[in-house]
Design a protein around this motif. Structure first.
Motif, PDB file in Angstrom:
ATOM      1  N   GLY A  73     -23.899 -18.205   2.464  1.00 26.52           N
ATOM      2  CA  GLY A  73     -24.976 -17.326   2.904  1.00 26.52           C
ATOM      3  C   GLY A  73     -24.560 -15.880   3.080  1.00 26.52           C
ATOM      4  N   LEU A  74     -23.331 -15.533   2.680  1.00 29.14           N
ATOM      5  CA  LEU A  74     -22.871 -14.148   2.801  1.00 29.14           C
ATOM      6  C   LEU A  74     -23.419 -13.277   1.677  1.00 29.14           C
ATOM      7  N   ILE A  75     -23.813 -13.908   0.563  1.00 30.85           N
ATOM      8  CA  ILE A  75     -24.432 -13.213  -0.569  1.00 30.85           C
ATOM      9  C   ILE A  75     -25.723 -13.949  -0.906  1.00 30.85           C
ATOM     10  N   ARG A  76     -26.774 -13.201  -1.192  1.00 24.82           N
ATOM     11  CA  ARG A  76     -28.039 -13.807  -1.613  1.00 24.82           C
ATOM     12  C   ARG A  76     -28.067 -13.922  -3.138  1.00 24.82           C
ATOM     13  N   PRO A  77     -28.424 -15.102  -3.672  1.00 24.32           N
ATOM     14  CA  PRO A  77     -28.494 -15.236  -5.123  1.00 24.32           C
ATOM     15  C   PRO A  77     -29.737 -14.552  -5.692  1.00 24.32           C
ATOM     16  N   THR A  78     -29.650 -14.175  -6.963  1.00 28.60           N
ATOM     17  CA  THR A  78     -30.822 -13.642  -7.659  1.00 28.60           C
ATOM     18  C   THR A  78     -31.819 -14.757  -7.909  1.00 28.60           C
ATOM     19  N   LYS A  79     -31.312 -15.905  -8.331  1.00 33.54           N
ATOM     20  CA  LYS A  79     -32.162 -17.090  -8.477  1.00 33.54           C
ATOM     21  C   LYS A  79     -31.296 -18.332  -8.436  1.00 33.54           C
ATOM     22  N   GLY A  80     -31.975 -19.467  -8.411  1.00 33.18           N
ATOM     23  CA  GLY A  80     -31.263 -20.733  -8.338  1.00 33.18           C
ATOM     24  C   GLY A  80     -31.430 -21.400  -6.985  1.00 33.18           C
ATOM     25  N   SER A  81     -30.823 -22.557  -6.844  1.00 37.62           N
ATOM     26  CA  SER A  81     -30.996 -23.372  -5.641  1.00 37.62           C
ATOM     27  C   SER A  81     -29.641 -23.886  -5.144  1.00 37.62           C
ATOM     28  N   ILE A  82     -29.486 -23.897  -3.816  1.00 39.66           N
ATOM     29  CA  ILE A  82     -28.335 -24.536  -3.172  1.00 39.66           C
ATOM     30  C   ILE A  82     -28.899 -25.438  -2.081  1.00 39.66           C
ATOM     31  N   THR A  83     -28.626 -26.735  -2.154  1.00 39.09           N
ATOM     32  CA  THR A  83     -29.137 -27.639  -1.124  1.00 39.09           C
ATOM     33  C   THR A  83     -27.998 -28.425  -0.488  1.00 39.09           C
ATOM     34  N   LEU A  84     -28.099 -28.595   0.812  1.00 44.69           N
ATOM     35  CA  LEU A  84     -27.169 -29.422   1.589  1.00 44.69           C
ATOM     36  C   LEU A  84     -27.968 -30.570   2.174  1.00 44.69           C
ATOM     37  N   ASP A  85     -27.622 -31.792   1.765  1.00 45.83           N
ATOM     38  CA  ASP A  85     -28.389 -32.975   2.190  1.00 45.83           C
ATOM     39  C   ASP A  85     -29.888 -32.760   1.977  1.00 45.83           C
ATOM     40  N   GLY A  86     -30.239 -32.127   0.860  1.00 44.71           N
ATOM     41  CA  GLY A  86     -31.647 -31.919   0.502  1.00 44.71           C
ATOM     42  C   GLY A  86     -32.295 -30.683   1.099  1.00 44.71           C
ATOM     43  N   LYS A  87     -31.596 -29.966   1.991  1.00 44.39           N
ATOM     44  CA  LYS A  87     -32.168 -28.768   2.628  1.00 44.39           C
ATOM     45  C   LYS A  87     -31.770 -27.514   1.848  1.00 44.39           C
ATOM     46  N   GLU A  88     -32.759 -26.722   1.474  1.00 42.27           N
ATOM     47  CA  GLU A  88     -32.522 -25.492   0.713  1.00 42.27           C
ATOM     48  C   GLU A  88     -31.836 -24.440   1.592  1.00 42.27           C
ATOM     49  N   LEU A  89     -30.771 -23.825   1.050  1.00 38.80           N
ATOM     50  CA  LEU A  89     -29.971 -22.880   1.836  1.00 38.80           C
ATOM     51  C   LEU A  89     -30.099 -21.423   1.390  1.00 38.80           C
ATOM     52  N   THR A  90     -30.703 -21.157   0.255  1.00 36.07           N
ATOM     53  CA  THR A  90     -30.616 -19.814  -0.330  1.00 36.07           C
ATOM     54  C   THR A  90     -31.282 -18.727   0.514  1.00 36.07           C
ATOM     55  N   LYS A  91     -32.179 -19.103   1.419  1.00 36.53           N
ATOM     56  CA  LYS A  91     -32.814 -18.097   2.282  1.00 36.53           C
ATOM     57  C   LYS A  91     -32.408 -18.264   3.752  1.00 36.53           C
ATOM     58  N   VAL A  92     -31.381 -19.079   3.984  1.00 37.51           N
ATOM     59  CA  VAL A  92     -30.914 -19.344   5.352  1.00 37.51           C
ATOM     60  C   VAL A  92     -29.773 -18.382   5.679  1.00 37.51           C
ATOM     61  N   ASN A  93     -29.788 -17.817   6.898  1.00 31.34           N
ATOM     62  CA  ASN A  93     -28.724 -16.898   7.310  1.00 31.34           C
ATOM     63  C   ASN A  93     -27.384 -17.618   7.454  1.00 31.34           C
ATOM     64  N   ALA A  94     -26.309 -16.848   7.282  1.00 28.36           N
ATOM     65  CA  ALA A  94     -24.956 -17.422   7.283  1.00 28.36           C
ATOM     66  C   ALA A  94     -24.641 -18.170   8.580  1.00 28.36           C
ATOM     67  N   ASP A  95     -25.039 -17.609   9.734  1.00 29.27           N
ATOM     68  CA  ASP A  95     -24.719 -18.281  11.004  1.00 29.27           C
ATOM     69  C   ASP A  95     -25.433 -19.624  11.124  1.00 29.27           C
ATOM     70  N   LYS A  96     -26.646 -19.695  10.593  1.00 30.02           N
ATOM     71  CA  LYS A  96     -27.411 -20.951  10.625  1.00 30.02           C
ATOM     72  C   LYS A  96     -26.776 -21.979   9.677  1.00 30.02           C
ATOM     73  N   ILE A  97     -26.244 -21.508   8.540  1.00 34.08           N
ATOM     74  CA  ILE A  97     -25.589 -22.407   7.592  1.00 34.08           C
ATOM     75  C   ILE A  97     -24.386 -23.089   8.251  1.00 34.08           C
ATOM     76  N   VAL A  98     -23.687 -22.355   9.118  1.00 34.80           N
ATOM     77  CA  VAL A  98     -22.574 -22.962   9.866  1.00 34.80           C
ATOM     78  C   VAL A  98     -23.078 -24.117  10.723  1.00 34.80           C
ATOM     79  N   THR A  99     -24.201 -23.923  11.405  1.00 38.33           N
ATOM     80  CA  THR A  99     -24.728 -24.980  12.272  1.00 38.33           C
ATOM     81  C   THR A  99     -25.221 -26.186  11.461  1.00 38.33           C
ATOM     82  N   LEU A 100     -25.579 -25.954  10.198  1.00 32.45           N
ATOM     83  CA  LEU A 100     -26.022 -27.058   9.337  1.00 32.45           C
ATOM     84  C   LEU A 100     -24.853 -27.869   8.790  1.00 32.45           C
TER      85      LEU A 100
END
Length: 234
Positions: free
Chosen positions: A49-76
């Motif tokens: 979450g330190l860089i925002r992608p131009t496009k594409g998808s990143i999911t963790l256990d089915g949850k989309e991460l591309t618009k999630v802030n870096a600190d929240k990604i740590v908690t996930l």
């Protein structure tokens, strides 16, 4: 567990990542190898979450991460051991470790994990009150790993853990990585020491100028003649 699909990342007008896709399954060590400038660290920073992608998808256990802030990604459940360690030099070893748990509220769990880190890294326990900047390179690498483990991650992202270390310390660090994995933490390993990375990886992907050009098991890539010539000095 982690799925990256058609990921594109730009730095200004430069397309650094060109539509890559890969997966990481629960319990695996997956290695990303490639030359300097291939896009390995950019990929890792985008997952974190330190860089925002131009496009594409990143999911963790089915949850989309591309618009999630870096600190929240740590908690996930994703924590990163950054390139060149990035310890807080003026803070003590123990303070660095506690910063790894800053998103957590479970005091008893944090205390237990601190003891777990000290058990895994006895040198850190001996130096718990020392400023982190006074540690050797190998000890700082252990501290960066311990700090990330304090977040209790599902997936540990490790960026060039062997950088700048002696061959003896590199062996020790890779042994620790294997042991962390065996105790249940999934690992994405970015590493220029391709030989060591492939030796411990379940699967691996080769990045060249922002594209995945080869993938397979660690053993398959380690035995591939083209990979040996390009990355293993053989």
């Amino acid at each position: 567990m982690l799925k990256v699909e058609n990921l594109v990342v730009h730095y200004g007008m430069i397309e650094a990542i060109k539509g890559i896709s890969f997966t990481i399954n629960d319990g695996e060590i997956v290695a990303l190898i490639g030359a300097n400038g291939a896009g390995k660290t950019t990929t890792m920073h985008t997952i974190s979450g330190l860089i925002r992608p131009t496009k594409g998808s990143i999911t963790l256990d089915g949850k989309e991460l591309t618009k999630v802030n870096a600190d929240k990604i740590v908690t996930l459940g994703i924590a990163q051991v950054p390139e060149r360690r990035r310890v807080f030099a003026s803070q003590t070893v123990e303070e660095n470790l506690m910063l790894g748990a800053y998103t957590r509220k479970d005091k008893d769990g944090i205390k237990a994990d601190l003891e777990m880190v000290f058990e895994r890294f006895p040198r850190l326990k001996e130096r718990r009150k020392q400023p982190a900047g006074t540690l050797s390179g190998g000890e700082q690498q252990m501290l960066a790993m311990g700090r990330a483990l304090m977040a209790r991650p599902k997936i540990l992202l490790m960026d060039e853990p062997s950088m700048g270390l002696s061959p003896l310390l590199v062996k020790e660090i890779f042994s620790i990585i294997e042991s962390i994995n065996k105790q249940g933490t999934t690992i994405l390993l970015v590493e220029q020491n391709a030989k060591m990375a492939l030796a411990i990886a379940n699967r691996a992907y080769v990045l060249e100028t922002g594209k995945i050009v080869v993938s397979g098991t660690g053993e398959e890539l380690a035995n591939s003649e083209s990979i040996k010539k390009a990355y293993l000095g053989g």
